[in-house]
Design an enzyme around this catalytic site. Structure first.
Site: not given
Ligand code: IPE
Ligand code: IPE
Ligand code: MG
Length: 255
Positions: A26, A74
């Protein structure tokens, strides 16, 4: 390689490493936003971390690495981000082929794979098939994956089997349930790492995480590299996993 990385490697070589590590990768978006870059640039640099950590895990003897790459939730992100992520995923799978094959890595995926664009599914299936005899490390990508979705699906399969007379309600136990999960082949997680400081599991492997050690680091995924990973593995070694027993029982000082 930095001196610190060399030291950490040496320490790791001298003891136990977790057999199955899961990572909630993340913080890509925030990494990019902090630098005034488009979010997709964060995902691109994040895919370089995937490469670094996969190779490092293999080197230090981790048996299974499961990476949460894209959740069922996502899909609801803006269309251009989803499209960009799918293209990065396709490129990653194409570019990683040599590394996967040379390192004896077996690549698998878990999740609602039918929802992926055909171009991604194709390269994923190709690499999964071609690497299926490799026995170095199992790399599982959780893609279009949702833990609740998976539990509901397993419950439905149990209901169908009971309704069809193939399974007696009295035989519904943990084993019968686990065998009906998409992720049935995955062992329990020993260590679950989440980057970017968030204290939640966001629908990641609810069944396998039951007794996992959890480590949350403030590092954002694009900056999470070997040194941070090795530190996490060493931190795991300090934990006492009790599985409901007392400390004395675990240490063998009383029966
Ligand atoms: C969790 O990250 C999913 C992945 C790392 C693929 P998200 O960014 O989607 O999670 P939330 O929304 O902060 O809980
Ligand atoms: C994790 O990074 C990747 C996916 C969830 C696909 P994020 O895209 O969630 O990054 P933040 O949480 O917005 O920083
Ligand atoms: Mg995230």
């Amino acid at each position: 390689m930095t001196q610190r990385e060399t030291d950490l490697r040496a320490q790791l070589a001298a003891g136990e490493v977790p057999a199955h590590v899961g990572i909630i990768m993340d913080g890509n978006g925030r990494w990019a936003e902090l630098r005034g870059l488009p979010r997709l640039e964060g995902h691109r640099v994040g895919s370089e971390s995937v490469r670094a950590i996969t190779t490092a895990a293999r080197e230090v003897g981790v048996k299974a690495l499961t990476l949460y790459a894209f959740s069922a939730q996502n899909w609801a992100r803006p269309g251009d981000e989803v499209e960009g992520l799918m293209e990065l995923l396709r490129l990653y799978l194409l570019q990683e082929r040599p590394t996967v094959m040379e390192n004896g890595i077996r690549l698998r995926a878990v999740g609602d794979l039918d929802a992926l664009p055909a171009g991604v599914r194709e390269v994923l299936n190709d690499l999964a098939r071609d690497s299926s005899a490799n026995d170095g490390m199992i790399l599982t990508l959780a893609l279009s994956y949702g833990g609740r979705e998976e539990l509901v699906h397993a419950a439905r399969r149990i209901a169908e089997d009971v309704a069809a007379g193939r399974l007696r309600p009295a035989d519904v136990d943990a084993e019968a349930f686990a065998s009906r999960l998409h992720s049935a082949a995955l062992p329990d997680l020993d260590l679950c790492i989440r980057t970017s400081g968030e204290l939640r599991v966001s629908n990641f492997l609810p069944w396998q995480i039951a007794y996992a050690e959890i480590l949350v680091t403030e590092a954002l995924w694009p900056e999470f590299r070997e040194e941070a990973f090795f530190s996490a593995l060493l931190d795991y070694r300090k934990r006492e996993r009790r599985f409901g027993l007392t400390g004395a029982q675990v240490r063998g000082t009383i029966g």
